[in-house]
Motif scaffolding. Sequence first.
Motif, short mmCIF file in Angstrom:
data_model
loop_
_atom_site.label_atom_id
_atom_site.label_comp_id
_atom_site.label_asym_id
_atom_site.label_seq_id
_atom_site.Cartn_x
_atom_site.Cartn_y
_atom_site.Cartn_z
N ARG A 255 0.83 -1.22 0.00
CA ARG A 255 0.00 0.00 0.00
C ARG A 255 0.86 1.26 0.00
N CYS A 256 2.17 1.08 0.16
CA CYS A 256 3.07 2.24 0.29
C CYS A 256 3.73 2.56 -1.03
N SER A 257 3.82 3.86 -1.33
CA SER A 257 4.56 4.29 -2.50
C SER A 257 5.54 5.37 -2.05
N GLY A 258 6.79 5.24 -2.48
CA GLY A 258 7.79 6.21 -2.06
C GLY A 258 9.06 5.51 -1.64
N ALA A 259 9.81 6.18 -0.79
CA ALA A 259 11.09 5.63 -0.32
C ALA A 259 10.92 5.12 1.09
N PHE A 260 11.27 3.87 1.32
CA PHE A 260 11.22 3.36 2.69
C PHE A 260 12.20 2.23 2.91
N SER A 261 13.13 2.48 3.81
CA SER A 261 13.94 1.41 4.38
C SER A 261 13.44 1.27 5.80
N LEU A 262 12.98 0.05 6.13
CA LEU A 262 12.32 -0.16 7.42
C LEU A 262 13.01 -1.24 8.22
N VAL A 263 13.11 -1.00 9.53
CA VAL A 263 13.49 -2.05 10.46
C VAL A 263 12.30 -2.23 11.40
N ILE A 264 11.82 -3.47 11.47
CA ILE A 264 10.57 -3.74 12.19
C ILE A 264 10.81 -4.86 13.20
N GLY A 265 10.33 -4.66 14.41
CA GLY A 265 10.41 -5.71 15.43
C GLY A 265 9.02 -6.23 15.73
N VAL A 266 8.87 -7.58 15.66
CA VAL A 266 7.61 -8.22 16.04
C VAL A 266 7.97 -9.35 16.99
N PRO A 267 7.02 -9.88 17.75
CA PRO A 267 7.38 -10.95 18.69
C PRO A 267 8.14 -12.09 18.00
N GLY A 268 9.36 -12.31 18.39
CA GLY A 268 10.15 -13.42 17.87
C GLY A 268 10.90 -13.15 16.58
N ALA A 269 10.73 -11.99 15.95
CA ALA A 269 11.42 -11.76 14.67
C ALA A 269 11.76 -10.29 14.45
N LEU A 270 12.90 -10.11 13.80
CA LEU A 270 13.32 -8.79 13.35
C LEU A 270 13.17 -8.79 11.83
N LEU A 271 12.46 -7.79 11.30
CA LEU A 271 12.24 -7.71 9.85
C LEU A 271 12.95 -6.49 9.30
N GLY A 272 13.43 -6.63 8.05
CA GLY A 272 14.03 -5.47 7.39
C GLY A 272 13.58 -5.45 5.94
N THR A 273 13.27 -4.29 5.42
CA THR A 273 12.82 -4.23 4.03
C THR A 273 13.18 -2.90 3.40
#
Length: 456
Positions: free
Chosen positions: A155-173
Amino acid sequence: CGVFGILAPGEDVAKLTYFGLFALQHRGQESAGIAVLNGEKHTLHKEMGLVSQVFGEKLLEQLQGQLAVGHTRYSTTGSSRQVNAQPVVSRTRLGSVVLAHNGNLVNADQLREELLAREHTLLATTDSEEIVHAIGEAVDDGDDWISGTIRALKRCSGAFSLVIGVPGALLGTRDPNGVRPLVIGRLDGRYVLASETCALSIIGARYERDVEPGELVEITEAGLTSHRWATPDPKLCIFEMIYFARPDSRMNAESLYTYRERLGEILAAESPVEADIVIPIPDSGTPAAIGFARRLGIPFQQGLIKNHYVGRTFIQPTQSMREAGIKMKLNPLPDVIEGKRVVMVDDSIVRGTTSRKIVQALRDSGAAEVHMRISSPPVTHPCFYGIDTDSQDQLIAATKSVEEIARHIGVDSLAYLSIDGMLEATGTSGNNFCTACFTGNYPIAIPDRIRRTKLM
Ligand code: 5GP
Ligand code: SF4
Ligand code: MG
């Protein structure tokens, strides 16, 4: 902005994040924050100020968890207020999700309206908060963390480098164009994510690879899983290479110091000048000045001394603060400058305010001639992807020719690096970069509503 994340149960994840953010301070000096996840619950601390002002030993000890996500903020959207500091959080049926964002969405208005229609309370005014709520919404609708995150990313348009923390996992995109950087590091078998490699070195982590554009990496205790959620079309921000990132960070397999020296050498070949000394505008102009001086065989000297305790002037939000900041920042050395034909080298001219003041200071210090060489092409277009270059009418090269700029800043001669020279220095065809602020070729379409806010 600077983003950082680490998954390391049993380790002091907040402290490691603190040091990572410390190395990313140049990417944003307005606010700093760290969120940790302990099981499904998060603890968060964020405040206005520098990393070292925001965090002390005591606070870091209270941030206990299996993973941590950190952020240094440089405001490109949303006002410069505490409420806009990051990481941002959403509570879902599966527990908390914490997120740190570098970049800028161009469809933030639309996403906001959609989210508000679903009664998501958006306290803050940032696009980053919208992303975390979009993830929360997907998860509460029944998705798991990975499918929910991917649904939100689409749903996102543009520039995004994300670091996301959720229970049990670290996500990066990264967005499909990978406009902002994001790297993966290893530390004693653990994984680390960071905006730049300098944040890996500071904690002793080894660079493994970049997160690819359009890739989502999922890091758990079991290891790293890669999910491809969009077709990659790499357009790394070339301004990261020229100016924004730290010179000791590596992009495209070499240090940015080396790249910037080469920009200076090519600039010297394109626009040589007869002079007695080459001086950099520290620190951002230093590597290019070294390359420039070497190529022409002119002595490199320090003619301006920088006070390192003043933040990057352009990051402060108002013009009056900006001008005060500049005065505090650079002091000329008359012993070096007096009677000399000086070439000063800088990485860029954006508004022209800094350069103009420095030229005056050099003349006051007795320079016989002042020439200026810029290791990037003229900045003619605003950035919509997370670097705060103001609206187009504020950009001096959008309205003035090179000769007019030379007169405005008061130099005897002025030359910029060519676009070809800038791309040649990358050692690639140059198709892999966003160059919009120099060319006006925006790789991600900009809705009219947003265009009008910044373009003349
Ligand atoms: P100016 O002469 O345009 O006021 O300032 C140019 C100098 O400030 C350069 O040394 C550049 O490193 C830095 N700079 C100032 N403002 C900005 C900005 O908005 N974006 C970037 N990337 N650099 C800036
Ligand atoms: Fe970078 Fe300029 Fe593109 Fe913005 S417009 S992402 S500053 S190259
Ligand atoms: Mg500078």
